[in-house]
Design a protein around this motif. Structure first.
Motif, PDB file in Angstrom:
ATOM      1  N   ILE A  92     -43.079   5.400  32.725  1.00  0.00           N
ATOM      2  CA  ILE A  92     -44.013   5.425  33.924  1.00  0.00           C
ATOM      3  C   ILE A  92     -45.759   5.763  34.632  1.00  0.00           C
ATOM      4  CG2 ILE A  92     -42.038   7.494  34.372  1.00  0.00           C
ATOM      5  CD1 ILE A  92     -45.356   9.264  33.842  1.00  0.00           C
ATOM      6  N   TYR A  93     -46.389   4.612  33.698  1.00  0.00           N
ATOM      7  CA  TYR A  93     -47.624   4.372  33.277  1.00  0.00           C
ATOM      8  C   TYR A  93     -47.721   3.143  34.544  1.00  0.00           C
ATOM      9  CZ  TYR A  93     -47.008   8.441  31.283  1.00  0.00           C
ATOM     10  OH  TYR A  93     -47.604   9.660  30.892  1.00  0.00           O
ATOM     11  N   TRP A  94     -49.097   2.757  35.418  1.00  0.00           N
ATOM     12  CA  TRP A  94     -49.833   1.376  35.529  1.00  0.00           C
ATOM     13  C   TRP A  94     -50.629   0.955  34.225  1.00  0.00           C
ATOM     14  CZ3 TRP A  94     -48.346   0.190  39.823  1.00  0.00           C
ATOM     15  CH2 TRP A  94     -48.332   0.866  41.191  1.00  0.00           C
ATOM     16  N   SER A  95     -49.753  -0.321  34.125  1.00  0.00           N
ATOM     17  CA  SER A  95     -50.074  -0.901  33.024  1.00  0.00           C
ATOM     18  C   SER A  95     -51.707  -1.613  32.761  1.00  0.00           C
ATOM     19  CB  SER A  95     -49.351  -2.652  32.374  1.00  0.00           C
ATOM     20  OG  SER A  95     -49.637  -3.472  34.010  1.00  0.00           O
ATOM     21  N   SER A  96     -51.991  -1.922  31.929  1.00  0.00           N
ATOM     22  CA  SER A  96     -53.220  -2.463  31.093  1.00  0.00           C
ATOM     23  C   SER A  96     -53.709  -3.534  32.032  1.00  0.00           C
ATOM     24  CB  SER A  96     -53.697  -2.238  29.632  1.00  0.00           C
ATOM     25  OG  SER A  96     -52.643  -3.989  29.504  1.00  0.00           O
ATOM     26  N   GLN A  97     -52.451  -4.030  32.103  1.00  0.00           N
ATOM     27  CA  GLN A  97     -53.114  -5.632  32.746  1.00  0.00           C
ATOM     28  C   GLN A  97     -53.305  -4.765  34.914  1.00  0.00           C
ATOM     29  OE1 GLN A  97     -50.531  -4.668  31.456  1.00  0.00           O
ATOM     30  NE2 GLN A  97     -50.209  -6.949  30.412  1.00  0.00           N
ATOM     31  N   VAL A  98     -53.183  -3.755  34.934  1.00  0.00           N
ATOM     32  CA  VAL A  98     -53.306  -3.597  36.405  1.00  0.00           C
ATOM     33  C   VAL A  98     -54.360  -2.767  35.504  1.00  0.00           C
ATOM     34  CG1 VAL A  98     -52.541  -1.759  38.391  1.00  0.00           C
ATOM     35  CG2 VAL A  98     -50.977  -3.311  37.063  1.00  0.00           C
ATOM     36  N   GLU A  99     -54.826  -2.033  35.400  1.00  0.00           N
ATOM     37  CA  GLU A  99     -56.235  -0.970  34.765  1.00  0.00           C
ATOM     38  C   GLU A  99     -56.874  -2.476  34.824  1.00  0.00           C
ATOM     39  OE1 GLU A  99     -56.675   2.223  34.524  1.00  0.00           O
ATOM     40  OE2 GLU A  99     -54.840   3.094  34.954  1.00  0.00           O
ATOM     41  N   ALA A 100     -56.858  -3.098  34.166  1.00  0.00           N
ATOM     42  CA  ALA A 100     -57.951  -4.170  34.418  1.00  0.00           C
ATOM     43  C   ALA A 100     -58.335  -4.358  35.143  1.00  0.00           C
ATOM     44  CB  ALA A 100     -57.875  -5.364  33.156  1.00  0.00           C
ATOM     45  N   ARG A 101     -57.447  -4.497  36.638  1.00  0.00           N
ATOM     46  CA  ARG A 101     -57.645  -4.930  38.135  1.00  0.00           C
ATOM     47  C   ARG A 101     -58.539  -3.875  39.046  1.00  0.00           C
ATOM     48  NH1 ARG A 101     -54.845  -9.517  39.483  1.00  0.00           N
ATOM     49  NH2 ARG A 101     -53.572 -10.784  38.200  1.00  0.00           N
ATOM     50  N   LEU A 102     -58.929  -2.502  38.315  1.00  0.00           N
ATOM     51  CA  LEU A 102     -59.072  -1.562  39.323  1.00  0.00           C
ATOM     52  C   LEU A 102     -60.665  -1.633  40.010  1.00  0.00           C
ATOM     53  CD1 LEU A 102     -57.658   1.814  37.710  1.00  0.00           C
ATOM     54  CD2 LEU A 102     -57.154   0.290  40.149  1.00  0.00           C
ATOM     55  N   CYS A 329     -44.239   8.632  40.788  1.00  0.00           N
ATOM     56  CA  CYS A 329     -43.716   8.768  39.361  1.00  0.00           C
ATOM     57  C   CYS A 329     -44.079   7.505  39.174  1.00  0.00           C
ATOM     58  CB  CYS A 329     -42.165   8.178  38.977  1.00  0.00           C
ATOM     59  SG  CYS A 329     -40.928  10.177  38.660  1.00  0.00           S
ATOM     60  N   VAL A 330     -45.438   6.899  38.720  1.00  0.00           N
ATOM     61  CA  VAL A 330     -46.279   6.263  38.483  1.00  0.00           C
ATOM     62  C   VAL A 330     -47.822   7.271  38.592  1.00  0.00           C
ATOM     63  CG1 VAL A 330     -46.768   3.523  38.280  1.00  0.00           C
ATOM     64  CG2 VAL A 330     -44.422   4.481  39.725  1.00  0.00           C
ATOM     65  N   PHE A 331     -47.883   6.842  37.258  1.00  0.00           N
ATOM     66  CA  PHE A 331     -49.361   8.088  37.572  1.00  0.00           C
ATOM     67  C   PHE A 331     -50.277   6.639  36.074  1.00  0.00           C
ATOM     68  CE2 PHE A 331     -46.281  10.920  37.643  1.00  0.00           C
ATOM     69  CZ  PHE A 331     -46.566  11.637  38.325  1.00  0.00           C
ATOM     70  N   ARG A 332     -51.404   6.949  36.528  1.00  0.00           N
ATOM     71  CA  ARG A 332     -52.850   6.396  35.559  1.00  0.00           C
ATOM     72  C   ARG A 332     -52.519   7.315  34.396  1.00  0.00           C
ATOM     73  NH1 ARG A 332     -58.005   5.728  37.564  1.00  0.00           N
ATOM     74  NH2 ARG A 332     -58.513   4.786  34.975  1.00  0.00           N
ATOM     75  N   ARG A 333     -52.433   6.738  33.222  1.00  0.00           N
ATOM     76  CA  ARG A 333     -52.419   6.964  32.552  1.00  0.00           C
ATOM     77  C   ARG A 333     -53.463   8.469  31.727  1.00  0.00           C
ATOM     78  NH1 ARG A 333     -48.504   6.859  27.799  1.00  0.00           N
ATOM     79  NH2 ARG A 333     -48.241   4.660  28.218  1.00  0.00           N
ATOM     80  N   SER A 334     -54.348   7.928  32.427  1.00  0.00           N
ATOM     81  CA  SER A 334     -55.398   8.704  31.620  1.00  0.00           C
ATOM     82  C   SER A 334     -55.898   9.627  32.813  1.00  0.00           C
ATOM     83  CB  SER A 334     -56.989   7.639  32.193  1.00  0.00           C
ATOM     84  OG  SER A 334     -57.110   6.936  33.625  1.00  0.00           O
ATOM     85  N   THR A 335     -55.019  10.158  34.108  1.00  0.00           N
ATOM     86  CA  THR A 335     -55.629  11.008  34.843  1.00  0.00           C
ATOM     87  C   THR A 335     -54.093  12.207  33.941  1.00  0.00           C
ATOM     88  OG1 THR A 335     -55.722   9.631  37.087  1.00  0.00           O
ATOM     89  CG2 THR A 335     -54.635  11.519  37.351  1.00  0.00           C
ATOM     90  N   ASP A 337     -53.206  12.355  31.523  1.00  0.00           N
ATOM     91  CA  ASP A 337     -53.346  12.975  30.263  1.00  0.00           C
ATOM     92  C   ASP A 337     -54.578  14.339  30.329  1.00  0.00           C
ATOM     93  OD1 ASP A 337     -52.377  10.867  28.857  1.00  0.00           O
ATOM     94  OD2 ASP A 337     -54.397   9.731  27.968  1.00  0.00           O
ATOM     95  N   VAL A 338     -55.379  13.697  31.203  1.00  0.00           N
ATOM     96  CA  VAL A 338     -56.644  15.143  31.365  1.00  0.00           C
ATOM     97  C   VAL A 338     -55.309  15.733  32.366  1.00  0.00           C
ATOM     98  CG1 VAL A 338     -57.991  15.794  33.049  1.00  0.00           C
ATOM     99  CG2 VAL A 338     -58.315  13.325  31.971  1.00  0.00           C
ATOM    100  N   VAL A 339     -54.265  15.983  32.566  1.00  0.00           N
ATOM    101  CA  VAL A 339     -53.811  17.103  33.910  1.00  0.00           C
ATOM    102  C   VAL A 339     -53.329  17.705  32.389  1.00  0.00           C
ATOM    103  CG1 VAL A 339     -51.486  17.206  34.637  1.00  0.00           C
ATOM    104  CG2 VAL A 339     -53.083  15.753  35.748  1.00  0.00           C
ATOM    105  N   ARG A 340     -52.697  16.895  30.986  1.00  0.00           N
ATOM    106  CA  ARG A 340     -52.081  17.525  30.486  1.00  0.00           C
ATOM    107  C   ARG A 340     -52.821  18.780  29.315  1.00  0.00           C
ATOM    108  NH1 ARG A 340     -49.768  12.399  29.284  1.00  0.00           N
ATOM    109  NH2 ARG A 340     -47.291  12.040  29.982  1.00  0.00           N
ATOM    110  N   ARG A 341     -54.171  17.935  29.361  1.00  0.00           N
ATOM    111  CA  ARG A 341     -55.071  18.606  28.478  1.00  0.00           C
ATOM    112  C   ARG A 341     -55.324  20.242  29.490  1.00  0.00           C
ATOM    113  NH1 ARG A 341     -57.603  12.930  26.788  1.00  0.00           N
ATOM    114  NH2 ARG A 341     -59.145  14.174  28.556  1.00  0.00           N
ATOM    115  N   LEU A 342     -55.866  20.267  30.241  1.00  0.00           N
ATOM    116  CA  LEU A 342     -56.236  21.267  31.555  1.00  0.00           C
ATOM    117  C   LEU A 342     -54.999  22.048  31.699  1.00  0.00           C
ATOM    118  CD1 LEU A 342     -57.664  18.953  34.741  1.00  0.00           C
ATOM    119  CD2 LEU A 342     -59.478  20.124  32.813  1.00  0.00           C
ATOM    120  N   HIS A 343     -53.232  21.781  31.142  1.00  0.00           N
ATOM    121  CA  HIS A 343     -52.419  22.797  31.849  1.00  0.00           C
ATOM    122  C   HIS A 343     -52.512  22.837  30.507  1.00  0.00           C
ATOM    123  CE1 HIS A 343     -48.639  23.938  32.273  1.00  0.00           C
ATOM    124  NE2 HIS A 343     -48.335  22.893  31.248  1.00  0.00           N
TER     125      HIS A 343
END
Length: 398
Positions: A92-102, A329-335, A337-343
């Protein structure tokens, strides 16, 4: 008397020929059956000697089909690539290839530089512009320009700045650098534009938000998959092959999360609400969203309705906020992860207050912290985003 004998001989000959034909037919059938059995035996014997011995069975990707028709996970959705192309989504996460294009956007370095500039540079020019009637376009001493937000109502300033701080906590780089300042006609920052401030009817001792001005922005449109009443952005809606369109969709996934958390009324929810009067509203540009044509960065502008005003109107607008979150239902993994920590830690209120305390004393003295009610609602909404992420993982996880 001879005629009956002739008929009798003819009848015997016909019966003899018929018997001969039946006998021959039986021979033919017997021969064909023996040939079939011989061929079958030879074929089985040759296959036994020529075919390789069976090895261990390796499950293919099709063996992971799940016959659970009560959910959308009856197919392993993690395989969302096309053969020969880069992955766009991994689970459910954007791949590293997509992240590299941001696009790189605006990070801590740009923020620190902007803070240093706005706390020391003089304002040389004040012009109308930057949206609402009380806002002004400022020109600073080094030639930089700023959209300056002035409000009579303090909670709109709080909404703008705390939404900005929350975006920073989430690691989002889509908000231009912003800084807080106090209007003081005779202070070193504002002394050269006293007349312009008076004409703008800006009162002294007001906290304003100075946001870096970004030129040449273009309108940004809502993704097609989010425009209709059955809107959804799931892994199965993302075509294989990482490209620039996926980089924009990844930014949209962050936008949906941020606007849900803050209950921002002035962006996509604005389009949704106005559908009742304009059926083509979802095809129009998104409100308070712009795109940098050079980098592809989406700019999340004008967040003042978040966290306070938006929370007061949840009874009216929550169905729009919820429909957008449920669609995602598709998220950036870094986002995520922060939501999980804040929760997990439940400390978002403390973190936002620490961000406010990084400002000069005159700002801290005049701008109240985020109200406890807003902190409570924000924690509840963080829990809902976390629940959505967990649900999506169950549906589309490996």
């Amino acid at each position: 008397m001879r005629q009956p004998l002739i008929e009798e001989d003819a009848t015997r000959r016909r019966w003899r020929r018929r018997c001969d034909q039946d006998a021959c037919g039986g021979v033919y059938l017997l021969t064909a059956g023996l040939a079939f059995l011989l061929g079958l035996g030879v074929g089985l014997t040759l296959s036994f000697y020529l075919l390789p011995a069976p090895g261990p069975v390796t499950p293919s990707r099709y063996s992971e089909i799940r016959p659970n028709f009560l959910s959308v996970s009856f197919v392993n959705r993690s395989l969302s690539s096309v053969a020969g192309k880069e992955l766009a989504v991994n689970g459910i996460y954007w791949s590293s290839q997509v992240e590299a294009r941001l696009p790189s956007g605006y990070g801590p370095e740009e923020e620190e530089a902007w803070l240093a500039l706005t706390h020391s540079a003089q304002v040389l020019k004040v012009e109308e512009g930057c949206g609402r009637i009380h806002n002004r376009l400022l020109t600073l001493q080094d030639g930089s320009r700023s959209c300056c937000r002035y409000r009579q109502n303090t909670d709109q300033i709080q909404g703008e700045v705390f939404s900005y701080y929350l975006a920073r906590l989430l690691g989002l780089r889509n908000l231009p650098p912003a800084a807080l300042s106090v209007v003081r006609y005779h202070g070193p920052v504002w002394a050269r534009v006293q007349r312009e401030l008076a004409l703008a009817r800006w009162a002294e001792e007001r906290v304003v938000v100075l946001t870096r001005f970004i030129p040449s922005l273009r309108a940004a449109h809502i993704p097609v998959s989010l425009r209709t009443s059955d809107r959804h952005l799931h892994p199965t809606d993302v075509p294989g092959g990482a490209n620039e369109s996926h980089a924009e969709l990844a930014q949209w996934s962050d936008l949906v999360v941020l606007d849900y958390l803050t209950a921002n009324l002035d962006r996509v929810v604005n389009n949704l609400y106005n559908l009742q009067w304009n059926p083509a509203m979802m095809d129009a540009p998104a409100h308070n969203l712009a795109r940098d044509p050079y980098s592809g960065l989406l700019l999340f502008l004008d967040n003042e309705s978040g966290l306070l005003h938006g929370y007061r109107l949840l009874d009216k607008y929550e169905r729009f906020h919820a429909s957008l979150l449920r669609a995602l239902c598709v998220f950036r993994r870094s986002t995520a992860d922060v939501v999980r920590r804040l929760h997990l830690h439940g400390d978002v209120g403390e973190k936002l207050q620490l961000s406010l305390e990084d400002n000069p004393p005159e700002v801290r003295d005049l701008l109240p912290p985020l109200p406890e009610r807003s902190v409570r609602i924000l924690n509840e909404r963080i829990a809902r985003v976390h629940e959505q992420i967990s649900w999506c993982e169950r549906q589309y996880g490996p």
